[in-house]
Design a protein around this motif. Structure first.
Motif, short mmCIF file in Angstrom:
data_model
loop_
_atom_site.label_atom_id
_atom_site.label_comp_id
_atom_site.label_asym_id
_atom_site.label_seq_id
_atom_site.Cartn_x
_atom_site.Cartn_y
_atom_site.Cartn_z
N ALA A 36 0.82 -1.21 0.00
CA ALA A 36 0.00 0.00 0.00
C ALA A 36 0.86 1.26 0.00
O ALA A 36 0.54 2.21 -0.68
N THR A 37 1.90 1.33 0.76
CA THR A 37 2.99 2.31 0.75
C THR A 37 3.06 3.26 1.94
O THR A 37 2.08 3.53 2.57
N HIS A 38 4.24 3.76 2.22
CA HIS A 38 4.54 4.58 3.39
C HIS A 38 5.41 5.75 2.96
O HIS A 38 6.08 5.68 1.95
N ALA A 39 5.42 6.83 3.71
CA ALA A 39 6.13 8.05 3.31
C ALA A 39 7.64 7.85 3.23
O ALA A 39 8.28 7.48 4.19
N ALA A 40 8.20 8.11 2.04
CA ALA A 40 9.63 8.12 1.77
C ALA A 40 10.36 6.88 2.25
O ALA A 40 11.38 6.96 2.91
N ASN A 41 9.86 5.71 1.93
CA ASN A 41 10.52 4.47 2.27
C ASN A 41 10.98 3.78 1.00
O ASN A 41 10.53 4.07 -0.10
N GLY A 84 -2.12 6.46 -6.34
CA GLY A 84 -0.67 6.40 -6.39
C GLY A 84 0.01 7.69 -6.00
O GLY A 84 1.23 7.74 -5.90
N SER A 85 -0.75 8.75 -5.76
CA SER A 85 -0.13 9.99 -5.29
C SER A 85 -0.29 10.06 -3.77
O SER A 85 -1.32 9.70 -3.22
N ASN A 86 0.76 10.49 -3.09
CA ASN A 86 0.82 10.53 -1.63
C ASN A 86 0.45 9.18 -1.01
O ASN A 86 -0.47 9.08 -0.21
N MET A 97 -2.56 5.49 -11.34
CA MET A 97 -3.74 5.20 -12.14
C MET A 97 -4.74 6.33 -11.95
O MET A 97 -5.02 6.73 -10.82
N THR A 98 -5.27 6.86 -13.05
CA THR A 98 -6.28 7.91 -12.98
C THR A 98 -7.63 7.30 -13.33
O THR A 98 -7.79 6.69 -14.38
N LEU A 99 -8.60 7.46 -12.42
CA LEU A 99 -9.93 6.90 -12.61
C LEU A 99 -10.81 7.85 -13.41
O LEU A 99 -10.42 8.97 -13.74
N ASN A 134 5.09 9.95 -4.86
CA ASN A 134 4.55 8.97 -5.79
C ASN A 134 5.19 7.62 -5.52
O ASN A 134 6.15 7.52 -4.77
N ILE A 135 4.69 6.59 -6.20
CA ILE A 135 5.30 5.27 -6.13
C ILE A 135 6.23 5.15 -7.32
O ILE A 135 5.82 5.28 -8.46
#
Length: 98
Positions: free
Chosen positions: A16-21, A70-72, A61-63, A41-42
């Motif tokens: 899912a992702t984490h800040a600046a990792n 994928g942003s922030n 991905m833009t819906l 971004n990823i």
């Protein structure tokens, strides 16, 4: 080689992702690796041995309603696991007939 890259990219989609990792995924033989960077971004880098095959790739991905996935990003959970399996197809070769 494309099976390994596809498998690694599939594994990346579960984070899912984490800040600046930064996260590192490696193929079972250790030659191919994918580094996933999260920040605004990823991003990802694909490395074969010491050669960078793709550097600075981004995933988003833009819906239809202009929502950008994928942003922030934030990492919800990280699970580390080692897998060394080989996938063999049931049908070795397929050819088209006229």
């Amino acid at each position: 080689m494309s099976k390994y890259i596809f498998s690694l990219l599939l594994c990346m989609s579960f984070f899912a992702t984490h800040a600046a990792n930064s996260y590192l995924l490696k193929s079972p033989d250790g030659h191919i690796s994918v580094e996933i960077n999260t920040g605004k971004n990823i991003g990802y880098t694909i490395i074969n041995g010491e050669n960078r095959l793709l550097d600075g790739g981004a995933i988003s991905m833009t819906l239809d309603d202009w929502t950008v996935l994928g942003s922030n990003p934030r990492v919800a959970k990280v699970m580390r696991k080692s897998v060394c399996d080989t996938i063999t197809p049931l049908v070795r070769f397929k050819t088209a007939k006229d």
